[in-house]
Design a protein around this motif. Structure first.
Motif, PDB file in Angstrom:
ATOM      1  N   UNK A 110       0.834  -1.230   0.007  1.00 13.30           N
ATOM      2  CA  UNK A 110       0.139  -0.010   0.094  1.00 13.30           C
ATOM      3  C   UNK A 110       1.008   1.274   0.074  1.00 13.30           C
ATOM      4  N   UNK A 111       2.111   1.220   0.372  1.00 12.85           N
ATOM      5  CA  UNK A 111       2.971   2.282   0.300  1.00 12.85           C
ATOM      6  C   UNK A 111       3.540   2.653  -1.056  1.00 12.85           C
ATOM      7  N   UNK A 112       3.606   3.985  -1.341  1.00 11.78           N
ATOM      8  CA  UNK A 112       3.946   4.083  -2.508  1.00 11.78           C
ATOM      9  C   UNK A 112       5.542   4.725  -2.699  1.00 11.78           C
ATOM     10  N   UNK A 113       5.892   5.303  -1.538  1.00  9.80           N
ATOM     11  CA  UNK A 113       7.196   5.826  -1.277  1.00  9.80           C
ATOM     12  C   UNK A 113       8.407   4.815  -1.106  1.00  9.80           C
ATOM     13  N   UNK A 114       9.242   4.573  -2.238  1.00  7.50           N
ATOM     14  CA  UNK A 114      10.213   3.577  -2.469  1.00  7.50           C
ATOM     15  C   UNK A 114      11.183   3.864  -1.174  1.00  7.50           C
ATOM     16  N   UNK A 115      11.504   5.044  -0.905  1.00 12.71           N
ATOM     17  CA  UNK A 115      12.491   5.606   0.150  1.00 12.71           C
ATOM     18  C   UNK A 115      11.971   5.180   1.580  1.00 12.71           C
ATOM     19  N   UNK A 116      10.796   5.213   1.524  1.00 16.78           N
ATOM     20  CA  UNK A 116      10.105   4.789   3.026  1.00 16.78           C
ATOM     21  C   UNK A 116      10.470   3.306   3.155  1.00 16.78           C
ATOM     22  N   UNK A 117      10.025   2.492   2.014  1.00 21.17           N
ATOM     23  CA  UNK A 117      10.150   1.111   2.087  1.00 21.17           C
ATOM     24  C   UNK A 117      11.733   0.676   2.292  1.00 21.17           C
ATOM     25  N   UNK A 118      12.746   1.555   1.746  1.00 24.06           N
ATOM     26  CA  UNK A 118      14.202   0.914   1.989  1.00 24.06           C
ATOM     27  C   UNK A 118      14.179   1.347   3.480  1.00 24.06           C
ATOM     28  N   UNK A 119      13.966   2.624   3.953  1.00 22.27           N
ATOM     29  CA  UNK A 119      14.216   3.161   5.264  1.00 22.27           C
ATOM     30  C   UNK A 119      13.894   1.878   6.525  1.00 22.27           C
ATOM     31  N   UNK A 120      12.866   1.339   6.071  1.00 21.21           N
ATOM     32  CA  UNK A 120      12.404   0.304   6.996  1.00 21.21           C
ATOM     33  C   UNK A 120      13.336  -0.832   7.223  1.00 21.21           C
ATOM     34  N   UNK A 121      13.932  -1.242   6.244  1.00 25.08           N
ATOM     35  CA  UNK A 121      15.077  -2.269   6.383  1.00 25.08           C
ATOM     36  C   UNK A 121      16.433  -1.690   6.797  1.00 25.08           C
ATOM     37  N   UNK A 122      16.943  -0.308   6.305  1.00 29.61           N
ATOM     38  CA  UNK A 122      18.278  -0.354   6.528  1.00 29.61           C
ATOM     39  C   UNK A 122      18.168   1.579   6.599  1.00 29.61           C
ATOM     40  N   UNK A 123      19.368   1.879   6.880  1.00 25.75           N
ATOM     41  CA  UNK A 123      19.685   3.345   7.195  1.00 25.75           C
ATOM     42  C   UNK A 123      20.157   3.960   5.890  1.00 25.75           C
ATOM     43  N   UNK A 124      19.975   5.369   5.933  1.00 29.74           N
ATOM     44  CA  UNK A 124      20.338   6.407   4.784  1.00 29.74           C
ATOM     45  C   UNK A 124      20.415   7.634   5.696  1.00 29.74           C
ATOM     46  N   UNK A 125      21.291   8.431   5.251  1.00 30.36           N
ATOM     47  CA  UNK A 125      21.664   9.807   6.044  1.00 30.36           C
ATOM     48  C   UNK A 125      20.769  10.801   5.522  1.00 30.36           C
ATOM     49  N   UNK A 126      20.435  11.553   6.507  1.00 27.23           N
ATOM     50  CA  UNK A 126      19.912  12.845   6.324  1.00 27.23           C
ATOM     51  C   UNK A 126      20.443  13.874   5.586  1.00 27.23           C
ATOM     52  N   UNK A 127      21.769  14.039   5.454  1.00 33.23           N
ATOM     53  CA  UNK A 127      22.450  14.874   4.651  1.00 33.23           C
ATOM     54  C   UNK A 127      23.796  14.014   4.236  1.00 33.23           C
ATOM     55  N   UNK A 128      23.671  13.200   2.990  1.00 33.64           N
ATOM     56  CA  UNK A 128      24.517  12.800   2.534  1.00 33.64           C
ATOM     57  C   UNK A 128      26.062  13.237   2.476  1.00 33.64           C
ATOM     58  N   UNK A 129      26.849  12.590   3.246  1.00 30.76           N
ATOM     59  CA  UNK A 129      28.384  13.261   3.214  1.00 30.76           C
ATOM     60  C   UNK A 129      29.151  12.077   3.685  1.00 30.76           C
ATOM     61  N   UNK A 130      29.902  11.579   2.931  1.00 24.36           N
ATOM     62  CA  UNK A 130      30.625  10.206   3.273  1.00 24.36           C
ATOM     63  C   UNK A 130      31.410  10.546   4.231  1.00 24.36           C
ATOM     64  N   UNK A 131      32.269  11.656   4.569  1.00 23.93           N
ATOM     65  CA  UNK A 131      33.101  11.479   5.744  1.00 23.93           C
ATOM     66  C   UNK A 131      32.349  11.756   6.969  1.00 23.93           C
ATOM     67  N   UNK A 132      31.364  12.813   6.944  1.00 25.45           N
ATOM     68  CA  UNK A 132      30.556  12.732   8.219  1.00 25.45           C
ATOM     69  C   UNK A 132      29.655  11.781   8.602  1.00 25.45           C
TER      70      UNK A 132
END
Length: 236
Positions: A110-132
């Motif tokens: 029922x969820x259309x947001x692919x990013x939300x589906x991924x976030x259920x499984x694993x993490x992603x940064x709020x602000x992408x920056x490899x070093x930080x």
């Protein structure tokens, strides 16, 4: 029960409950939809409590490859047992996230947001920056590892009753350091479910963000190993 099985069961319960609370908050038409970070942090704390309590007296409740590697690096765990512990942790994490998907399958559909589906499984940064992003994961796991070592210090291992302070420690890390990257602080917690996201037939799931996947693996290991050596220096 063998240490391998204890680590597997503890990791399975950890990810089943932990990823399920994220699903409850992020997916469409759930009872807990949009209830926020505090609910997620408390849910993960309970997941840690259950995972540690279920495995501590048999395996020491590592449930985290970074902790296993850090303990081995300071001589508090046998390097020969490291591969089997890490295998159990990853297999348990994958099983737990697979069971979560079964429980929430209708809501994934029922969820259309692919990013939300991924976030259920694993993490992603709020602000992408490899070093930080790497530094943030290292700092969070440093706090986890150092805290766990002090909790375990009197008996040189975690017992079942230590599940509560470890859970409170993870709760504190979540509400304080969880903002930038979502506080994976555990390679198997992120990579195991990310693999399941890639493998499972999730409707309109999008990609699994493999470009970021190494950060929640390398960052926690760096942070945990540094914390282990700092602990040794403090005990000298």
């Amino acid at each position: 029960m063998t240490p391998f099985l204890a680590e597997y069961i503890g990791s399975m319960l950890l990810l089943l409950l932990g990823n399920s609370v994220v699903a409850n908050v992020l997916l469409t038409k759930t009872k807990g939809n949009n209830s926020g970070l505090i609910v997620i942090a408390f849910g993960w704390a309970v997941a840690v409590f259950v995972g540690v309590y279920s495995s501590a007296t048999v395996s020491g409740a590592h449930l985290n490859p970074a902790i296993t590697i850090a303990l081995a690096s300071i001589g508090k765990f046998d390097w020969g047992s490291v591969p089997s512990y890490i295998a159990a942790q990853f297999l348990g994490a994958m099983t737990g996230s697979g069971l979560m998907w079964l429980a929430y399958k209708q809501h994934f559909d029922a969820t259309e947001d692919a990013d939300a589906k991924l976030a259920v499984f694993c993490n992603s940064p709020a602000i992408p920056n490899v070093l930080y992003n790497l530094i943030t994961e290292a700092i969070g796991t440093f706090a986890l590892m150092l805290g766990v070592l002090f909790i375990a210090a009197p008996q040189n291992s975690l017992g079942a009753l230590d599940a509560l302070p470890v859970a409170l420690l993870v709760l504190g890390i979540g509400v304080s350091l969880g903002g930038p990257t979502g506080y994976a602080i555990n390679p198997s917690r992120d990579l195991g479910p990310r693999i399941m996201h890639f493998l499972l037939p999730i409707k309109n799931k999008g990609n699994s963000n493999w470009n970021y996947s190494w950060i929640p693996v390398v960052g926690p290991i760096i942070g945990a190993v540094i914390a282990a050596f700092v602990f040794q220096l403090l005990q000298a």
